[in-house]
Design an enzyme around this catalytic site. Structure first.
Site, PDB file in Angstrom:
ATOM      1  N   ASP A   1      -9.845  -1.121   3.176  1.00 32.51           N
ATOM      2  CA  ASP A   1      -9.374  -0.756   4.505  1.00 32.51           C
ATOM      3  C   ASP A   1     -10.225  -1.411   5.568  1.00 32.51           C
ATOM      4  OD1 ASP A   1      -8.748   2.617   3.383  1.00 32.51           O
ATOM      5  OD2 ASP A   1      -7.421   0.880   3.458  1.00 32.51           O
TER       6      ASP A   1
ATOM      7  N   ASP B   1       0.828  -1.200   0.000  1.00 30.58           N
ATOM      8  CA  ASP B   1       0.000   0.000   0.000  1.00 30.58           C
ATOM      9  C   ASP B   1       0.864   1.253   0.000  1.00 30.58           C
ATOM     10  OD1 ASP B   1      -2.750   1.085   2.136  1.00 30.58           O
ATOM     11  OD2 ASP B   1      -2.385   1.262  -0.014  1.00 30.58           O
TER      12      ASP B   1
END
Lengths: 433, 280
Positions: free
Chosen positions: A354, A193
């Site tokens: 997320d 990420d």
């Protein structure tokens, strides 16, 4: 005598608007894990995440570590490939295809994975429900969900609930992965990420820039938190976070022209049409400064990598919204939200991936003990808060996973190794402080 | 999942699945879950009501609560890191426990002025923000609410880590007893003690912040003293049947804190109101 108009009433609202669905998602995943998890009969599923190595409890530590690293490497490579494919497709304007594919994957998640979760629920608690009823209800649930998550019509609460449900289902599925693989995978995802969003050649950064240059929304699955302060009650809009942070970072000279502050996005009515595309991507917020008027624009690009089906397909999305708001003249900068009351106020956005990976971490912590669950939950929420504040300060794209996941894993092991013997030892002798 | 021995004199299997000999019946499982929920509510019920009534309405207070809980969690981790080398100790013995309590209370009370300093900075930021959006500055009730949220964070952290995390077996059949206090089940005793501590912690922060704000030495020393005495009182539980004496004394401390806090708040509010009244 309630002092009315105190600033304490409305500060921090948008952060809570994002934190509550994350908390609800984590809580429900923990409940699910607790009620359905049975170590004796746990069957490991074969997904993209353990293609290379199927972990079994009898392997040695070195073997497990090696296998998990291999698994994580393969997974990350798959995700990176799919992300680049996405960039490619988006670059060549295959947007319709992306939309339809997202719809299909949402349908698949709700029907197959959601159905499997519901079935194990029914089996575990012996609900008296017959096949026909279950099929009809499940079909309805799936169809409404598929329609809801990608369209802008319908009540926002329904859309938000279905987003959370999607996150719960995928997270519950991922908690079935073996333990070592889960931890190594989480670390690898956090690093990926970070790289994908911040490094110059990163696919998500490319996506952001593409979307920014085209000035349109990317197709993605994104949770959107609308602020619920009613209009006109207090002059402070949801943008209080940005103002607060802007004040902290030393913009106290009083000059308004150069001050860049995070503002809540305000939608223009014209911009709604390609709103149907929602994917996951990394959490990114861009802030632009509009020189012509005193109002700044905020872009929030949110997205994240979320493997939805067993093939490990990665959906990413950056939604770019550049809104222009016109100051109503006599009002101050800060309260321009009230002038745009008619067009609808938008809040912060958070990518669905997320949700998924936070919940996976907490679900895995739940398989050990409640203490680790609380510790991880607290730390993840504060990591999310830190990320949001960093966004307001840094004013460019930032990923949401790294801080929370790193802190979460760190605190999981700290709690498990350090705190638990200490606290359990004292409290079982009824000595507390 | 592993079964493990936690502590001395009490064996708690982790992640105990409810044993259901009659798998078709649902009534037994609800009875087990309800006892677990009952113990949870015993420890955290008043906090939950306070949360819903006062804190849930203002998002900033929720954030304060979360950060406060985090700070105390970190303090617990640091303390356990310090003491890890000495574990496991004979939990029945007096001197190690006393030392642990002394160091822990000292550390936590040392954190409180730090908390206050951070709060002061935050207050300045908030006031500057209020000026920029031309709204009134923080009222005294606002400040007290922030202190309350901070204290509640401490209380919730205590209840969660000392009581709730051990309640997992309470959601299943059967119960556990501690040898030294065999009159009530372990869960009940721990929930009752947790309730007292939650009260003490929640209100201590309000008293402490007020003491620091006014420079009132009585308040500033009242809070660490109460914390220390309350922690020492739990040492009484180490004796056989000691909890019969220890727990009521603990509640006396909690009531004392409540009384002092109420008196102080009332005094400040009437002071401010009379000052406002006289200024017109």
């Amino acid at each position: 005598m309630e002092p009315d108009g105190s600033i304490l009433d409305s500060i921090g609202q948008e952060i809570i608007g994002v934190m509550s669905p994350v908390s609800i998602c984590m809580f429900l995943v923990v409940l699910l894990v607790y009620s359905l998890y049975n170590p004796a009969t746990a069957t490991t599923i074969r997904t993209a995440a353990n293609l290379v190595y199927m972990e079994s409890p009898t392997d040695s530590t070195a073997q497990k570590l090696e296998g998990s690293l291999l698994n994580a490497a393969v997974f990350i490579i798959l995700i990176a490939l799919v992300t680049f494919l996405l960039v490619f497709l988006y670059y060549y304007k295959f947007t319709k295809f992306l939309v339809h594919y997202t719809r299909f994957s949402a349908f698949a998640v709700f029907s197959s994975m959601g159905g499997s979760v519901l079935l194990s629920f029914i089996q575990h608690f012996n609900f008296p429900v017959d096949v026909v009823t279950f099929c009809v209800l499940h079909f309805n649930f799936t169809i409404v969900g598929t329609l809801c998550v990608l369209s802008s019509g319908g009540p926002i609460v329904l859309k938000q609930s279905y987003m959370v449900a999607l996150g719960i289902i995928v997270a519950a599925w991922f908690t079935k992965l073996p333990e070592w693989t889960t931890w190594v995978l989480l670390v690898a995802l956090a690093i990926y990420d970070l790289v994908a969003v911040l490094a110059p050649g990163g696919p998500l950064k490319l996506l952001v820039e593409l979307a920014a240059s085209r000035d349109e929304e990317l197709p993605a699955l994104i949770y959107e938190a609308r602020p619920t302060v009613d209009m006109g009650r207090s002059g402070v809009r949801g943008s209080s976070l940005g103002l607060l942070v802007g004040g902290v970072t030393g913009n106290n000279s009083g000059s308004n022209g150069g001050a860049v502050e995070l503002r809540v996005m305000l939608r223009n009515n014209n911009n709604n049409h390609n709103n149907n595309n929602n994917w996951d991507a990394e959490s990114i917020i861009n802030v632009l400064e509009n020189e012509s008027s005193e109002i700044e624009e905020v872009r929030e690009d949110v997205g994240e990598s979320s493997p939805l089906i067993g093939g490990g397909s990665l959906m990413e999305r950056l939604s770019t919204q550049s809104e222009r708001t016109n100051n109503g003249g006599s009002r101050e900068n800060e309260s321009q939200g009230e002038d745009m009351a008619g067009t609808g106020l938008r809040g912060l956005k958070l990518g669905l991936g997320d949700f998924v990976f936070y919940s996976v971490l907490v679900g895995r912590a739940a398989m050990y003990d409640l203490m680790t669950v609380y510790a991880c939950y607290l730390v993840i929420i504060s990591g999310l808060g830190c990320t949001l504040i960093l966004l307001a300060v840094c004013r460019h794209a930032l990923p949401a996973l790294p801080i929370s996941i790193t802190l979460g894993i760190l605190f999981y092991f700290l709690t498990r190794l350090l705190m638990e013997p200490f606290v359990v030892g004292t409290s079982t002798s009824l000595v507390m402080f | 999942m592993e079964n493990s021995v936690k502590g001395d004199g009490l064996m708690v299997p982790k992640n105990l699945q409810p044993f259901k000999p009659f798998s078709r019946s649902n009534t037994r499982s609800t009875a087990f879950e309800s006892t677990g929920i009952g113990y949870t509510l015993l420890a955290l019920g008043p906090s939950l009501s306070l949360f819903i009534a006062v804190i849930a309405k203002k998002p900033f207070l929720i954030l304060t609560l979360l950060s406060s809980t985090l700070v105390w969690l970190i303090s617990l981790i640091v303390l356990s890191g310090l003491w890890r080398a000495f574990l496991p100790f004979k939990t029945g013995s007096l001197w190690p426990c006393t030392l642990i309590i002394l160091t822990s209370v000292a550390f936590q009370e040392a954190l409180r002025p730090l908390f206050w300093k951070i709060y002061k900075r935050l207050e300045d930021i908030l006031d500057a923000f209020a000026d920029r959006v031309s709204k009134p500055r923080l009222f005294i009730t606002d400040k007290m609410q922030i202190a309350l949220a901070g204290g509640m964070g401490h209380g919730v952290a205590h209840a969660v880590f000392f009581c709730l995390s051990l309640l997992t077996p309470a959601f299943g059949p059967g119960t556990y007893y501690v040898e030294k206090c065999s009159q009530m089940s372990f869960f009940l005793v721990s929930a009752v003690i947790a309730l007292a501590f939650v009260t003490i912690h929640t209100l201590s922060m309000v008293i402490a912040f007020n003491g620091y704000a006014e420079g009132n030495k009585v308040d500033q020393y009242f809070v660490p003293a109460v914390h220390l005495i309350a922690a020492m009182l739990t040492l009484v539980n180490l004796a056989q049947g000691g909890c019969i004496i220890g727990i009521p004394l603990l509640y006396i401390m909690a009531l004392l804190t409540m009384g002092h806090c109420g008196k102080m708040v009332w005094r400040r509010l009437t002071e401010i109101r009379s000052r406002q009244g006289s200024s017109f």
